[in-house]
Design a protein around this motif. Structure first.
Motif, short mmCIF file in Angstrom:
data_model
loop_
_atom_site.label_atom_id
_atom_site.label_comp_id
_atom_site.label_asym_id
_atom_site.label_seq_id
_atom_site.Cartn_x
_atom_site.Cartn_y
_atom_site.Cartn_z
N TYR A 194 -35.44 35.92 29.25
CA TYR A 194 -34.96 35.15 30.56
C TYR A 194 -35.72 34.20 31.28
CZ TYR A 194 -38.21 38.15 32.86
OH TYR A 194 -39.56 38.72 33.35
N SER A 195 -35.32 33.45 32.08
CA SER A 195 -36.15 32.47 32.95
C SER A 195 -35.65 32.58 34.41
CB SER A 195 -35.90 31.15 32.18
OG SER A 195 -36.56 30.29 33.19
N ASN A 196 -36.46 32.53 35.25
CA ASN A 196 -36.22 32.48 36.58
C ASN A 196 -36.26 30.97 37.15
OD1 ASN A 196 -35.09 34.89 37.10
ND2 ASN A 196 -37.28 35.75 37.15
N ILE A 197 -36.66 30.20 36.38
CA ILE A 197 -36.78 28.65 36.61
C ILE A 197 -35.76 27.98 36.78
CG2 ILE A 197 -38.28 26.55 36.15
CD1 ILE A 197 -39.98 28.16 34.47
N PRO A 198 -35.22 27.43 37.95
CA PRO A 198 -34.00 26.84 37.84
C PRO A 198 -33.99 25.43 37.12
CG PRO A 198 -34.90 26.88 40.09
CD PRO A 198 -35.75 27.30 39.07
N GLU A 199 -32.89 25.33 36.36
CA GLU A 199 -32.92 23.92 35.69
C GLU A 199 -32.96 22.63 36.50
OE1 GLU A 199 -29.46 23.61 33.08
OE2 GLU A 199 -29.90 25.53 32.23
N THR A 200 -32.72 22.66 37.82
CA THR A 200 -33.01 21.53 38.60
C THR A 200 -34.34 21.44 39.38
OG1 THR A 200 -31.74 22.82 40.20
CG2 THR A 200 -30.49 21.30 39.05
N LEU A 201 -34.96 22.33 38.99
CA LEU A 201 -36.47 22.40 39.65
C LEU A 201 -37.07 20.94 39.75
CD1 LEU A 201 -38.76 24.67 40.67
CD2 LEU A 201 -39.78 23.80 38.59
N ARG A 202 -37.75 20.57 40.70
CA ARG A 202 -38.55 19.34 40.64
C ARG A 202 -39.91 19.58 40.57
NH1 ARG A 202 -34.99 16.02 45.23
NH2 ARG A 202 -36.06 17.31 46.34
N GLY A 203 -40.69 19.62 39.41
CA GLY A 203 -41.93 19.95 39.18
C GLY A 203 -42.76 18.80 38.93
N LYS A 204 -43.95 18.93 38.40
CA LYS A 204 -44.95 17.73 38.02
C LYS A 204 -44.28 16.59 37.45
CE LYS A 204 -49.38 17.33 35.60
NZ LYS A 204 -50.26 18.02 34.82
N PRO A 205 -44.51 15.37 37.86
CA PRO A 205 -43.85 14.32 37.19
C PRO A 205 -44.56 14.05 36.02
CG PRO A 205 -44.65 13.91 39.57
CD PRO A 205 -45.16 15.08 39.11
N ILE A 206 -43.82 13.78 34.87
CA ILE A 206 -44.62 13.33 33.50
C ILE A 206 -44.03 11.94 33.25
CG2 ILE A 206 -44.78 15.80 32.66
CD1 ILE A 206 -42.23 15.44 31.14
N ILE A 207 -45.30 11.29 32.29
CA ILE A 207 -44.65 10.15 31.90
C ILE A 207 -44.71 9.96 30.55
CG2 ILE A 207 -47.11 9.39 32.02
CD1 ILE A 207 -44.83 6.99 33.12
N ASP A 208 -43.64 9.09 29.96
CA ASP A 208 -43.61 8.60 28.65
C ASP A 208 -44.20 7.27 28.61
OD1 ASP A 208 -42.82 7.52 26.11
OD2 ASP A 208 -40.96 8.81 26.19
N GLU A 209 -45.59 7.18 28.13
CA GLU A 209 -46.21 5.94 28.30
C GLU A 209 -45.66 5.00 27.31
OE1 GLU A 209 -50.35 6.97 28.23
OE2 GLU A 209 -51.05 5.11 28.30
N GLU A 210 -44.94 5.42 26.23
CA GLU A 210 -44.42 4.38 25.23
C GLU A 210 -43.17 3.76 25.93
OE1 GLU A 210 -44.93 3.66 21.81
OE2 GLU A 210 -46.92 4.33 22.50
N LYS A 211 -42.48 4.42 26.60
CA LYS A 211 -41.42 3.86 27.49
C LYS A 211 -41.62 2.99 28.36
CE LYS A 211 -37.61 7.19 26.41
NZ LYS A 211 -36.68 8.22 27.11
N CYS A 212 -42.63 3.36 29.20
CA CYS A 212 -42.99 2.80 30.61
C CYS A 212 -43.17 1.07 30.22
CB CYS A 212 -44.38 3.26 31.12
SG CYS A 212 -44.98 2.22 32.52
N ILE A 213 -42.79 0.14 31.20
CA ILE A 213 -43.02 -1.13 30.98
C ILE A 213 -44.11 -1.72 31.95
CG2 ILE A 213 -40.84 -1.54 29.55
CD1 ILE A 213 -39.75 -2.80 32.29
N GLY A 214 -44.55 -0.97 32.84
CA GLY A 214 -45.58 -1.12 33.85
C GLY A 214 -45.01 -2.13 34.80
N CYS A 215 -43.58 -1.82 35.38
CA CYS A 215 -42.64 -2.68 36.50
C CYS A 215 -43.14 -2.31 37.75
CB CYS A 215 -41.34 -2.75 35.95
SG CYS A 215 -41.01 -0.82 36.64
N GLU A 216 -43.81 -1.45 37.81
CA GLU A 216 -44.35 -1.09 39.30
C GLU A 216 -43.16 -0.66 40.19
OE1 GLU A 216 -46.71 -4.03 40.62
OE2 GLU A 216 -47.91 -4.10 38.82
#
Ligand code: SF4
Ligand code: SF4
Length: 196
Positions: free
Chosen positions: A32-54
């Motif tokens: 079981y999990s009590n973590i809601p699917e919509t939880l807004r936790g720590k931002p994570i970055i996909d460095e490959e996808k990021c284009i550095g647009c700011e």
């Protein structure tokens, strides 16, 4: 009498599970999990996808996304201690490169500060062919090239791409100064597309 009852309950708990693990676990025999699917936790970055647009930097409501330039690199970081988990960065990212994860256990000891407190990533920068100033992330320049080739009117795309290849070698200041010399006039495409 009350104490005896408490003692019996305590002894029973040695053999039977009386509480459930928080926030995820197995009970009874089922995950079981009590973590809601919509939880807004720590931002994570996909460095490959990021284009550095700011775009994330400009949209961050807590001003916690920062970057600085170091040689030919632009180094980004998010200070989790200041993040308010609003999700603006995720909303504005054109490449789906930044997302709020379900990681919420974010406290840390000082010695793990760098690893736990900051989300970090790096983009390589392009330098201006004329003045040498570093002016944009290479990935962003390449992405614009890709978008032009996909979206511009096919009648002018070949010519526009050639112009863009020249144009993208210069910083905004040198583009202005050298626009006549390097023969770049992007407005000519508007005329041919009938936009006046
Ligand atoms: S979630 Fe909000 S506060 Fe946190 S880094 Fe993104 S935009 Fe900034
Ligand atoms: S691509 Fe997304 S994560 Fe990268 S700088 Fe732009 S908005 Fe931020």
């Amino acid at each position: 009498m009350k104490n005896v009852k408490t003692l019996i309950e305590a002894l029973k708990s040695f053999y039977n599970q009386e509480t459930i693990s928080y926030p995820i676990g197995e009970w009874p025999g089922k995950k079981y999990s009590n973590i809601p699917e919509t939880l807004r936790g720590k931002p994570i970055i996909d460095e490959e996808k990021c284009i550095g647009c700011e775009a994330c930097y400009n949209a961050c409501s807590a001003f916690t996304i920062k970057f600085f330039e170091d040689g030919n690199e632009r180094k980004y970081n998010i200070d989790i201690n200041k993040c308010v988990f609003c999700g603006r960065c995720e909303d504005v990212c054109p490449e789906d490169a930044i997302k709020l994860s379900n990681e919420f256990e974010l406290t840390h000891f000082p010695e793990r500060k760098e690893e736990k407190r900051y989300v970090k990533w790096i983009k390589l920068l392009k330098d201006c062919k004329n003045c040498g100033e570093k002016f944009a992330a290479i990935d962003q320049i390449n992405k614009i090239h890709e978008r032009i080739s996909l979206n511009i009117n096919p009648k002018v795309s070949e010519e526009a791409l050639k112009d863009y290849e020249i144009y993208s070698n210069y910083c905004p200041k040198c583009r202005k100064i050298l626009s006549y010399k390097i023969g770049i006039n992007p407005t000519k495409y508007y005329l041919r597309l009938g936009r006046g």
